[in-house]
Scaffold this motif. Structure first.
Motif, PDB file in Angstrom:
ATOM      1  N   LEU A 129       0.752 -44.991 -87.526  1.00 38.40           N
ATOM      2  CA  LEU A 129      -0.274 -44.950 -88.567  1.00 38.40           C
ATOM      3  C   LEU A 129      -1.258 -43.810 -88.325  1.00 38.40           C
ATOM      4  O   LEU A 129      -1.726 -43.175 -89.271  1.00 38.40           O
ATOM      5  CB  LEU A 129      -1.003 -46.288 -88.649  1.00 38.40           C
ATOM      6  N   GLU A 130      -1.552 -43.535 -87.073  1.00 36.98           N
ATOM      7  CA  GLU A 130      -2.425 -42.398 -86.780  1.00 36.98           C
ATOM      8  C   GLU A 130      -1.747 -41.091 -87.172  1.00 36.98           C
ATOM      9  O   GLU A 130      -2.387 -40.178 -87.706  1.00 36.98           O
ATOM     10  CB  GLU A 130      -2.786 -42.377 -85.290  1.00 36.98           C
ATOM     11  N   LEU A 131      -0.446 -41.003 -86.953  1.00 36.73           N
ATOM     12  CA  LEU A 131       0.307 -39.797 -87.302  1.00 36.73           C
ATOM     13  C   LEU A 131       0.202 -39.487 -88.791  1.00 36.73           C
ATOM     14  O   LEU A 131       0.092 -38.318 -89.186  1.00 36.73           O
ATOM     15  CB  LEU A 131       1.782 -39.967 -86.904  1.00 36.73           C
ATOM     16  N   VAL A 132       0.219 -40.522 -89.627  1.00 36.31           N
ATOM     17  CA  VAL A 132       0.167 -40.311 -91.083  1.00 36.31           C
ATOM     18  C   VAL A 132      -1.239 -40.469 -91.646  1.00 36.31           C
ATOM     19  O   VAL A 132      -1.438 -40.481 -92.856  1.00 36.31           O
ATOM     20  CB  VAL A 132       1.133 -41.263 -91.820  1.00 36.31           C
ATOM     21  N   GLY A 133      -2.227 -40.595 -90.761  1.00 37.18           N
ATOM     22  CA  GLY A 133      -3.622 -40.651 -91.203  1.00 37.18           C
ATOM     23  C   GLY A 133      -4.044 -41.961 -91.820  1.00 37.18           C
ATOM     24  O   GLY A 133      -4.925 -41.993 -92.685  1.00 37.18           O
ATOM     25  N   LEU A 134      -3.444 -43.068 -91.374  1.00 33.84           N
ATOM     26  CA  LEU A 134      -3.748 -44.372 -91.982  1.00 33.84           C
ATOM     27  C   LEU A 134      -4.141 -45.426 -90.955  1.00 33.84           C
ATOM     28  O   LEU A 134      -4.009 -46.627 -91.218  1.00 33.84           O
ATOM     29  CB  LEU A 134      -2.534 -44.876 -92.774  1.00 33.84           C
ATOM     30  N   LEU A 135      -4.616 -45.016 -89.803  1.00 32.44           N
ATOM     31  CA  LEU A 135      -4.949 -45.994 -88.774  1.00 32.44           C
ATOM     32  C   LEU A 135      -5.994 -46.992 -89.267  1.00 32.44           C
ATOM     33  O   LEU A 135      -5.936 -48.181 -88.952  1.00 32.44           O
ATOM     34  CB  LEU A 135      -5.456 -45.283 -87.520  1.00 32.44           C
ATOM     35  N   ASP A 136      -6.935 -46.532 -90.085  1.00 31.55           N
ATOM     36  CA  ASP A 136      -7.991 -47.416 -90.593  1.00 31.55           C
ATOM     37  C   ASP A 136      -7.477 -48.416 -91.628  1.00 31.55           C
ATOM     38  O   ASP A 136      -8.201 -49.346 -92.000  1.00 31.55           O
ATOM     39  CB  ASP A 136      -9.124 -46.591 -91.217  1.00 31.55           C
ATOM     40  N   GLY A 148      -0.296 -42.585-103.002  1.00 28.95           N
ATOM     41  CA  GLY A 148      -0.057 -41.624-101.933  1.00 28.95           C
ATOM     42  C   GLY A 148      -0.170 -42.262-100.558  1.00 28.95           C
ATOM     43  O   GLY A 148       0.618 -41.959 -99.648  1.00 28.95           O
ATOM     44  N   MET A 149      -1.134 -43.158-100.401  1.00 28.08           N
ATOM     45  CA  MET A 149      -1.291 -43.849 -99.121  1.00 28.08           C
ATOM     46  C   MET A 149      -0.113 -44.789 -98.860  1.00 28.08           C
ATOM     47  O   MET A 149       0.355 -44.924 -97.731  1.00 28.08           O
ATOM     48  CB  MET A 149      -2.612 -44.613 -99.103  1.00 28.08           C
ATOM     49  N   GLN A 150       0.391 -45.420 -99.908  1.00 23.83           N
ATOM     50  CA  GLN A 150       1.567 -46.282 -99.748  1.00 23.83           C
ATOM     51  C   GLN A 150       2.777 -45.460 -99.295  1.00 23.83           C
ATOM     52  O   GLN A 150       3.566 -45.908 -98.449  1.00 23.83           O
ATOM     53  CB  GLN A 150       1.879 -46.999-101.059  1.00 23.83           C
ATOM     54  N   LYS A 151       2.929 -44.251 -99.870  1.00 27.11           N
ATOM     55  CA  LYS A 151       4.033 -43.389 -99.452  1.00 27.11           C
ATOM     56  C   LYS A 151       3.912 -43.044 -97.968  1.00 27.11           C
ATOM     57  O   LYS A 151       4.899 -43.049 -97.229  1.00 27.11           O
ATOM     58  CB  LYS A 151       4.032 -42.092-100.277  1.00 27.11           C
ATOM     59  N   ARG A 152       2.696 -42.750 -97.528  1.00 31.96           N
ATOM     60  CA  ARG A 152       2.496 -42.416 -96.116  1.00 31.96           C
ATOM     61  C   ARG A 152       2.742 -43.624 -95.211  1.00 31.96           C
ATOM     62  O   ARG A 152       3.280 -43.490 -94.109  1.00 31.96           O
ATOM     63  CB  ARG A 152       1.092 -41.857 -95.900  1.00 31.96           C
ATOM     64  N   ALA A 153       2.374 -44.806 -95.705  1.00 33.48           N
ATOM     65  CA  ALA A 153       2.665 -46.020 -94.944  1.00 33.48           C
ATOM     66  C   ALA A 153       4.177 -46.242 -94.842  1.00 33.48           C
ATOM     67  O   ALA A 153       4.692 -46.638 -93.790  1.00 33.48           O
ATOM     68  CB  ALA A 153       1.997 -47.228 -95.597  1.00 33.48           C
TER      69      ALA A 153
END
Length: 255
Positions: A129-136, A148-153
């Protein structure tokens, strides 16, 4: 017949039809480690079907399909599941489970396919999640995230098992320019810094030329052109010229 020793993926003479409809008609395709192969073609030409064959979700009527040195056409279910651990898939609609948090979605392959402890799984979830910028966003539900966030997840989940190959089905379709750019940057980073090989299905020309180290065009069930991005810019094949016509001729060429 055996796969070329350096090839990660090798398809030879792959044919697939449903009743009278021929979807693939003798497709030959290979992929070397650390390549980013973009597959293009008109809607319904079989691009996503190729990804399903690589995952073992569809079995072609004829031909051979190798991942590394393994013949996917002759594997048991258990052996095929072992191969799937080495292939990540990022779906067009992200395909997250709505009842699970983002962290739980990313950890799903680890819980189902490995013997990692809860602590180890938690560590991998945070890393991806940190790699894709979604740790929070770890504790949030998919419905609380933008497209877009769902795609990164979905990408984080695909990376959970550290696969050698990641398949992307229309990774930036429907996203705004900022989120598209984030996805593109991640795909490039994975190849350049993490040595991940990828196959990217897209109809978006800007994405294709930005991401590809090599391209293939599928038409009439066959690969009619395969080569570097410049080979496509210079192609005289009418269907490819027409397909690329919406893409500006003045975009900067990749070095």
């Amino acid at each position: 017949m055996s796969a070329h020793p350096t090839s990660l993926v090798r398809m030879k003479g792959v044919t697939l039809q449903f009743d009278a409809k021929v979807v693939l008609n003798g497709v030959d395709l290979s992929l070397e480690p650390q390549e980013a192969l973009v597959i293009m073609g008109l809607s319904g030409c079989g691009k996503s079907t190729l990804l399903s064959i690589l995952l073992g979700l569809l079995v072609p009527n004829s031909g051979t399909v190798y991942f590394q040195d393994k013949d996917l056409m002759n594997l048991s279910r258990r052996e095929l599941n072992e191969v799937r651990k080495h292939i990540g898939m990022v779906y067009q609609n992200a395909a997250l489970l709505s009842s699970l948090s983002i962290g739980e979605n990313v950890g799903l392959p680890l819980r189902e396919l490995t013997n990692k402890t809860a602590s180890e799984i938690h560590s991998v979830i945070s890393e991806k999640l940190e790699l894709v910028g979604l740790l929070d966003a770890k504790e949030k539900l998919p419905s609380e995230l933008s497209g877009g966030m769902q795609k990164r997840a979905g990408l984080a989940r695909a990376l959970a098992l550290n696969p050698e190959l990641v398949l992307f089905d229309e990774p930036s379709t429907g996203l705004d320019p900022i989120n598209s750019g984030l996805i593109h940057d991640l795909i490039i980073k994975l190849r350049e810094e993490h040595h991940v090989t990828s196959i990217i299905v897209t109809h978006e020309m800007e994405s294709a030329f930005l991401l590809a180290t090599r391209m293939a065009f599928l038409d009439g069930g066959k690969i009619i052109l395969e080569g570097k991005p410049d080979d496509f810019r210079d192609s005289a094949i009418p269907v490819i010229q027409e397909f690329l016509s919406s893409y500006t001729k003045h975009e900067p060429k990749k070095e």
